[in-house]
Design a protein around this motif. Structure first.
Motif, PDB file in Angstrom:
ATOM      1  N   LYS A  80      26.048  11.313  11.527  1.00  0.00           N
ATOM      2  CA  LYS A  80      25.082  12.396  11.326  1.00  0.00           C
ATOM      3  C   LYS A  80      25.216  13.460  12.415  1.00  0.00           C
ATOM      4  O   LYS A  80      25.131  14.662  12.141  1.00  0.00           O
ATOM      5  CB  LYS A  80      23.655  11.837  11.320  1.00  0.00           C
ATOM      6  N   ILE A  81      25.421  13.019  13.655  1.00  0.00           N
ATOM      7  CA  ILE A  81      25.565  13.967  14.764  1.00  0.00           C
ATOM      8  C   ILE A  81      26.854  14.773  14.605  1.00  0.00           C
ATOM      9  O   ILE A  81      26.862  16.000  14.754  1.00  0.00           O
ATOM     10  CB  ILE A  81      25.562  13.220  16.114  1.00  0.00           C
ATOM     11  N   VAL A  82      27.940  14.082  14.270  1.00  0.00           N
ATOM     12  CA  VAL A  82      29.224  14.762  14.043  1.00  0.00           C
ATOM     13  C   VAL A  82      29.098  15.726  12.867  1.00  0.00           C
ATOM     14  O   VAL A  82      29.607  16.857  12.913  1.00  0.00           O
ATOM     15  CB  VAL A  82      30.347  13.738  13.778  1.00  0.00           C
ATOM     16  N   GLY A  83      28.408  15.285  11.819  1.00  0.00           N
ATOM     17  CA  GLY A  83      28.216  16.143  10.648  1.00  0.00           C
ATOM     18  C   GLY A  83      27.432  17.396  10.976  1.00  0.00           C
ATOM     19  O   GLY A  83      27.739  18.486  10.481  1.00  0.00           O
ATOM     20  N   ALA A 131      35.007  17.724  20.569  1.00  0.00           N
ATOM     21  CA  ALA A 131      35.717  17.087  21.685  1.00  0.00           C
ATOM     22  C   ALA A 131      34.725  16.374  22.607  1.00  0.00           C
ATOM     23  O   ALA A 131      35.012  15.277  23.105  1.00  0.00           O
ATOM     24  CB  ALA A 131      36.519  18.125  22.470  1.00  0.00           C
ATOM     25  N   ILE A 132      33.565  16.967  22.812  1.00  0.00           N
ATOM     26  CA  ILE A 132      32.546  16.340  23.657  1.00  0.00           C
ATOM     27  C   ILE A 132      32.058  15.042  23.028  1.00  0.00           C
ATOM     28  O   ILE A 132      31.987  13.997  23.686  1.00  0.00           O
ATOM     29  CB  ILE A 132      31.353  17.299  23.885  1.00  0.00           C
ATOM     30  N   ILE A 133      31.736  15.102  21.742  1.00  0.00           N
ATOM     31  CA  ILE A 133      31.188  13.923  21.076  1.00  0.00           C
ATOM     32  C   ILE A 133      32.233  12.806  21.001  1.00  0.00           C
ATOM     33  O   ILE A 133      31.910  11.614  21.146  1.00  0.00           O
ATOM     34  CB  ILE A 133      30.647  14.285  19.670  1.00  0.00           C
ATOM     35  N   LYS A 134      33.485  13.163  20.783  1.00  0.00           N
ATOM     36  CA  LYS A 134      34.542  12.154  20.720  1.00  0.00           C
ATOM     37  C   LYS A 134      34.812  11.547  22.101  1.00  0.00           C
ATOM     38  O   LYS A 134      35.121  10.351  22.219  1.00  0.00           O
ATOM     39  CB  LYS A 134      35.830  12.763  20.160  1.00  0.00           C
ATOM     40  N   THR A 135      34.677  12.359  23.152  1.00  0.00           N
ATOM     41  CA  THR A 135      34.843  11.843  24.512  1.00  0.00           C
ATOM     42  C   THR A 135      33.753  10.824  24.827  1.00  0.00           C
ATOM     43  O   THR A 135      34.021   9.754  25.389  1.00  0.00           O
ATOM     44  CB  THR A 135      34.802  12.989  25.544  1.00  0.00           C
ATOM     45  N   VAL A 183      22.133  18.505  23.840  1.00  0.00           N
ATOM     46  CA  VAL A 183      21.520  17.323  23.234  1.00  0.00           C
ATOM     47  C   VAL A 183      20.288  17.718  22.412  1.00  0.00           C
ATOM     48  O   VAL A 183      20.113  17.254  21.277  1.00  0.00           O
ATOM     49  CB  VAL A 183      21.107  16.298  24.325  1.00  0.00           C
ATOM     50  N   LYS A 184      19.452  18.556  22.985  1.00  0.00           N
ATOM     51  CA  LYS A 184      18.233  18.989  22.293  1.00  0.00           C
ATOM     52  C   LYS A 184      18.569  19.656  20.963  1.00  0.00           C
ATOM     53  O   LYS A 184      17.911  19.411  19.940  1.00  0.00           O
ATOM     54  CB  LYS A 184      17.454  19.950  23.182  1.00  0.00           C
ATOM     55  N   LYS A 185      19.605  20.490  20.951  1.00  0.00           N
ATOM     56  CA  LYS A 185      19.997  21.200  19.739  1.00  0.00           C
ATOM     57  C   LYS A 185      20.467  20.243  18.655  1.00  0.00           C
ATOM     58  O   LYS A 185      20.020  20.324  17.495  1.00  0.00           O
ATOM     59  CB  LYS A 185      21.114  22.209  20.057  1.00  0.00           C
ATOM     60  N   TYR A 186      21.340  19.305  19.029  1.00  0.00           N
ATOM     61  CA  TYR A 186      21.887  18.412  18.003  1.00  0.00           C
ATOM     62  C   TYR A 186      20.934  17.283  17.618  1.00  0.00           C
ATOM     63  O   TYR A 186      21.098  16.683  16.546  1.00  0.00           O
ATOM     64  CB  TYR A 186      23.256  17.893  18.440  1.00  0.00           C
ATOM     65  N   LYS A 187      19.962  17.002  18.445  1.00  0.00           N
ATOM     66  CA  LYS A 187      18.888  16.091  18.027  1.00  0.00           C
ATOM     67  C   LYS A 187      18.115  16.731  16.880  1.00  0.00           C
ATOM     68  O   LYS A 187      17.797  16.080  15.878  1.00  0.00           O
ATOM     69  CB  LYS A 187      17.941  15.805  19.196  1.00  0.00           C
ATOM     70  N   ARG A 188      17.839  18.011  17.033  1.00  0.00           N
ATOM     71  CA  ARG A 188      17.079  18.738  16.008  1.00  0.00           C
ATOM     72  C   ARG A 188      17.894  18.921  14.734  1.00  0.00           C
ATOM     73  O   ARG A 188      17.394  18.699  13.627  1.00  0.00           O
ATOM     74  CB  ARG A 188      16.653  20.105  16.567  1.00  0.00           C
ATOM     75  N   LEU A 189      19.155  19.284  14.886  1.00  0.00           N
ATOM     76  CA  LEU A 189      19.984  19.583  13.719  1.00  0.00           C
ATOM     77  C   LEU A 189      20.418  18.331  12.953  1.00  0.00           C
ATOM     78  O   LEU A 189      20.579  18.374  11.730  1.00  0.00           O
ATOM     79  CB  LEU A 189      21.230  20.369  14.148  1.00  0.00           C
ATOM     80  N   SER A 190      20.603  17.224  13.672  1.00  0.00           N
ATOM     81  CA  SER A 190      21.075  15.995  13.017  1.00  0.00           C
ATOM     82  C   SER A 190      19.947  15.092  12.552  1.00  0.00           C
ATOM     83  O   SER A 190      20.128  14.247  11.675  1.00  0.00           O
ATOM     84  CB  SER A 190      21.973  15.204  13.973  1.00  0.00           C
ATOM     85  N   GLY A 191      18.770  15.266  13.180  1.00  0.00           N
ATOM     86  CA  GLY A 191      17.656  14.382  12.857  1.00  0.00           C
ATOM     87  C   GLY A 191      17.771  13.028  13.540  1.00  0.00           C
ATOM     88  O   GLY A 191      16.994  12.111  13.259  1.00  0.00           O
TER      89      GLY A 191
END
Length: 309
Positions: free
Chosen positions: A131-134, A152-156, A243-251
């Motif tokens: 979900k985060i990657v998506g 690249a950050i998420i894969k690291t 982190v705050k941005k992708y918490k919101r966007l990914s749920g």
């Protein structure tokens, strides 16, 4: 010169000054120590000098912390109490070593709080990571540079299990595609020990694509991950916003350290020895590594059991 009648804040500043060079503590860790002492002195205004320190007053500090939390309809976690205890205790020990208080007058008489027991799952599931990657892929469809960097950050995080400080401290030269390794410099590590982590093929691919965008942008910073708007290293505040941005966007309600737990659990499920996991995470003991594996569920071992002869 610091004496037993000196202001305790001055004594603490002297202690931190020595730690900065002998223990090579990071600025982030130094600030966490300062926050603990700041709260201690705020809650215990009657303590002015080392001579004012007594075991019953240390116990009173934790009692007052609990009462303050209760007034705000909150509860202090055992882990928080343990953190306060550990950081205060090393300072008290320093006072004893430097004859600013009598030896064993404090550290030997303070009741040690229990180690926190963790029953919650800290590792992220495959579905949560997807979900985060998506979310990264979907919301950066028209921004290729940011897409490549954030993937690249998420894969690291997913395939190396490194800490936030280690991630921000990575330099371009730390990525070795020939040897297929990622170098973690001890200067950026909590353990102060350097280590190499094998590069997963997915991480290799993501880093190669990201590095190409750096060339297009004419990025010259030696740090691997940089700001999208400037030729400057990504900061702690920048990662907090990330982190705050992708918490919101990914749920998905996640934090960066969960990827470290995820990495450890995935390795354990695949049969990696705890010693190898310890070394990859940069832990000093296997006891610490075991805490990272608490998210492994009984069902995760089914395939291993089924394969027994």
């Amino acid at each position: 010169m610091i004496t037993s009648t000196s202001n305790i804040k001055d004594c603490f500043d002297q202690y931190l000054s020595e730690c900065e060079y002998t223990k090579r503590l990071s600025s982030h860790t130094m600030n966490s120590y300062r926050d603990v002492m700041k709260n201690f002195l705020k809650v215990m205004p009657e303590i002015k000098t080392p001579m004012d320190l007594h075991p019953y007053l240390v116990h009173e500090f934790f009692k007052r912390l609990g009462k303050r939390a209760k007034r705000n309809d909150m509860e202090i976690k055992v882990s928080t109490i343990r953190t306060y205890f550990n950081k205060l205790n090393v300072f008290f020990n320093w006072l004893e070593i430097n004859d600013l208080i009598e030896k064993d007058s404090l550290t030997a008489k303070i009741i040690k709080p229990p180690n926190p027991r963790y029953n919650d799952a800290k590792a992220l599931s495959n579905a949560q990571v997807s979900k985060i990657v998506g979310a990264i892929a979907y919301y950066n469809m028209e921004n290729d540079e940011q897409l490549k960097r954030d993937i690249a950050i998420i894969k690291t995080l997913e395939y190396s299990g490194i800490r936030k400080g280690e991630l921000l401290g990575l330099r371009v030269q730390d990525v070795d595609f020939m040897e297929k390794t990622l170098f973690i410099n001890g200067d950026t590590s909590k353990s102060k020990k350097s280590r190499y982590i094998p590069l997963h093929y997915s991480l290799q691919s993501a880093l190669k694509l990201y590095l190409k965008t750096r060339v297009v942008r004419h990025i010259t910073s030696e740090y691997l991950f940089v700001s999208i708007k400037r030729n400057t290293p990504l900061t702690r505040q920048g990662m907090k916003y990330w982190v705050k941005k992708y918490k919101r966007l990914s749920g998905v309600n996640f934090h960066l350290h969960q990827f470290r737990h995820t990495f450890a659990c995935n390795l354990a499920i695949q049969g990696t020895t705890i010693i190898s996991i310890k070394n990859l995470l940069g832990h000093s003991t296997t006891q610490m590594t075991e805490r990272y594996l608490r998210s492994i569920q009984t069902e995760d071992a089914r395939s291993n059991i089924d394969s027994l002869l």
